[in-house]
Design an enzyme around this catalytic site. Structure first.
Site, mmCIF file in Angstrom:
data_model
loop_
_atom_site.group_PDB
_atom_site.id
_atom_site.type_symbol
_atom_site.label_atom_id
_atom_site.label_comp_id
_atom_site.label_asym_id
_atom_site.label_seq_id
_atom_site.Cartn_x
_atom_site.Cartn_y
_atom_site.Cartn_z
ATOM 1 N N GLY A 1 -45.927 -22.817 62.706
ATOM 2 C CA GLY A 1 -47.144 -22.060 62.974
ATOM 3 C C GLY A 1 -48.059 -22.801 63.915
ATOM 4 O O GLY A 1 -49.227 -22.447 64.072
ATOM 5 N N GLY B 1 -40.890 -23.814 66.379
ATOM 6 C CA GLY B 1 -40.158 -22.974 67.323
ATOM 7 C C GLY B 1 -40.949 -22.927 68.613
ATOM 8 O O GLY B 1 -40.681 -23.649 69.583
ATOM 9 N N CYS C 1 -40.101 3.287 81.572
ATOM 10 C CA CYS C 1 -40.781 4.575 81.463
ATOM 11 C C CYS C 1 -41.517 4.667 80.142
ATOM 12 O O CYS C 1 -41.118 5.365 79.207
ATOM 13 C CB CYS C 1 -39.799 5.705 81.686
ATOM 14 S SG CYS C 1 -39.286 5.713 83.406
ATOM 15 N N TYR D 1 -39.722 -16.520 72.099
ATOM 16 C CA TYR D 1 -39.799 -15.098 71.737
ATOM 17 C C TYR D 1 -39.860 -14.191 72.963
ATOM 18 O O TYR D 1 -40.522 -13.147 72.941
ATOM 19 C CB TYR D 1 -40.983 -14.828 70.789
ATOM 20 C CG TYR D 1 -40.947 -15.737 69.592
ATOM 21 C CD1 TYR D 1 -39.983 -15.556 68.603
ATOM 22 C CD2 TYR D 1 -41.828 -16.808 69.476
ATOM 23 C CE1 TYR D 1 -39.904 -16.419 67.524
ATOM 24 C CE2 TYR D 1 -41.757 -17.672 68.393
ATOM 25 C CZ TYR D 1 -40.795 -17.467 67.421
ATOM 26 O OH TYR D 1 -40.709 -18.322 66.359
#
Ligand code: PLP
Length: 418
Positions: A227, A270, A337, A365
């Site tokens: 985190g 991460g 689109c 991510y």
């Protein structure tokens, strides 16, 4: 990426425009020097006898990146059996892979047992089933400490309404299940989600974890998840990793002294390790002036990088084709689109059609959340490592799009008649 002699440069002096020339846009580029620097900084921040950093590979799971992590000494944090298998392919030892699934069935967990990796159990139903099926396989418990971390509801996972972890209020039931099944608990874990800024929130969660851990006599590690907040734009606050390291280390060492054994302090970064190492290079197809806005339309969209649309994430955008040009205002949009806006009214060096833009913080991510929406190919990935650029994933082709489709005999007669 720095401007040097009037050009943008990656580490080793590589020019992002050369990479685009070689591999075409859109292109993901990762700079291993930045990953290494982040890893070393984090490893140095903690002063404990035993530290393990497990790279949370859902952020960016290319095998070459996994190998890079292993070469630096990291373990792996995985959330699916497929990530476990990728980790094994990249050469991680099963004991250095932690599998932390959420809402998966016993079948997949049994596969993880078969592969011999460390398993994190995050609900009591699975704990009971696991204890009956594999009473001799030591496990770790994922605890929900009920703290609200960060500001984004989608990436905050440790609060009271979160689906993750076993509530710390349920520990009496956990102990009953553990005793009845004879399970060994080797670790206690928490992960409260993205965007933690200060050591205070971490320590608050840590106290809850210590309080739970003292009642389990067979522990070998405590895992505080991740985190860590990273900066996305100039002046952005980031987690003060040195301050956090000092405070957690002191408290952790004190806990171990009382517990009577040296445990391993574990984290699962991460985003912290890879976010800033990644650039997404895209080409501007169209400059479109409307009555109120100047749009720069690029050869990519939410199919390749969805964070701005999904989380309102801010990603810095720069024009690598024109380092010296005067900034003007642009709204950068994709070709999908559907509305896919990368940035609204950004000051970007004057853009001409054909220019290459770099979208920053594209390591975490971004590719790992890419899709084939609009039947587009996913981009190539390049790793810049010790002065060399390596293609680590080819751009997809039409074959990749249809590879797993099986044709039903529909409309066959009609087309034959034509
Ligand atoms: C996603 C995840 C992480 C990594 O979170 P970051 O914010 O990218 O550092 C760590 N642990 C678990 C269990 C996760 O699901």
């Amino acid at each position: 990426m720095k401007i040097h002699n009037g050009r943008y440069q990656l580490s080793g002096g590589l020019d992002p425009l050369d990479l685009v020339e070689r591999y075409q846009a859109p292109l993901y580029v990762y700079d291993s020097a930045i990953i290494k620097q982040k890893y070393e900084r984090m490893a140095a921040a903690f002063d404990v006898p035993k530290l393990q950093l497990l790279y949370a590979c859902k952020a960016l799971s290319n095998l070459s990146v996994l190998r890079l992590m292993r070469s630096m000494g990291a373990g792996l944090d995985t959330v699916s059996i497929q990530e476990v298998e990728m980790g094994l392919m990249a050469g991680f030892a099963p004991k250095d892979i932690v599998y932390t699934p959420n809402c998966v069935g016993m079948e997949e967990i049994a596969e993880a047992v078969e592969l011999g990796v460390r398993i994190n159990v995050d609900n009591i139903s699975i704990l009971e089933q696991f204890g009956q099926a594999f009473p001799d396989y030591p496990i770790c418990l994922r605890i929900n400490p009920h703290i609200m971390a960060g500001l984004n509801a989608k990436t905050s996972v440790g609060h009271i309404d979160s689906k993750f972890g076993i509530s710390f209020h349920q520990m009496p039931l956990v102990h009953r299940v553990v005793e009845a099944t004879g399970l060994t608990i080797e670790g206690i874990h928490m992960h409260t989600g993205s965007g933690i800024l200060d050591a205070g929130v971490f320590l608050q969660g840590a106290e809850i974890l210590f309080n739970i851990a003292k009642d389990f006599p067979d522990l070998s590690y405590l895992d505080f998840g991740s985190g860590f907040k990273v900066p996305y734009r100039e002046g952005d606050a980031e987690t003060d990793i040195e301050d956090l390291g000092t405070q957690i280390s002191q408290r952790f060492n004190r806990f171990c002294a009382n517990y009577g054994r040296e445990l391993t302090l574990t984290f699962e970064p991460g985003k912290y390790l890879v976010s800033e190492a990644g650039y997404f290079l895209v080409q501007v197809n169209v400059i479109k002036q409307t009555t109120s806005t100047v749009f720069a339309g690029i050869d990519s969209g939410l199919n390749h990088l969805i964070r701005p649309m999904l989380y309102d994430a801010y990603h810095e955008i720069s024009n690598v084709s024109r380092p010296g040009a005067k900034p003007r205002f642009y709204t950068v949009v994709g070709y999908i689109c559907e509305t896919d806006t990368f940035g609204v009214n950004r000051r970007i060096n004057e853009i001409q059609e054909g220019d290459i833009l770099a979208i920053h913080n594209a390591g975490a991510y971004c590719f790992s959340m890419a899709s084939n929406y609009n039947s587009r190919f996913r981009p190539a990935e390049v790793l810049v490592h010790e002065g060399q650029a390596y293609l680590i994933r080819k751009r997809e082709t039409m074959d990749d799009l249809i590879r797993s489709q099986v044709e039903a005999p529909i409309g066959v007669e009609q087309s034959e008649k034509v």
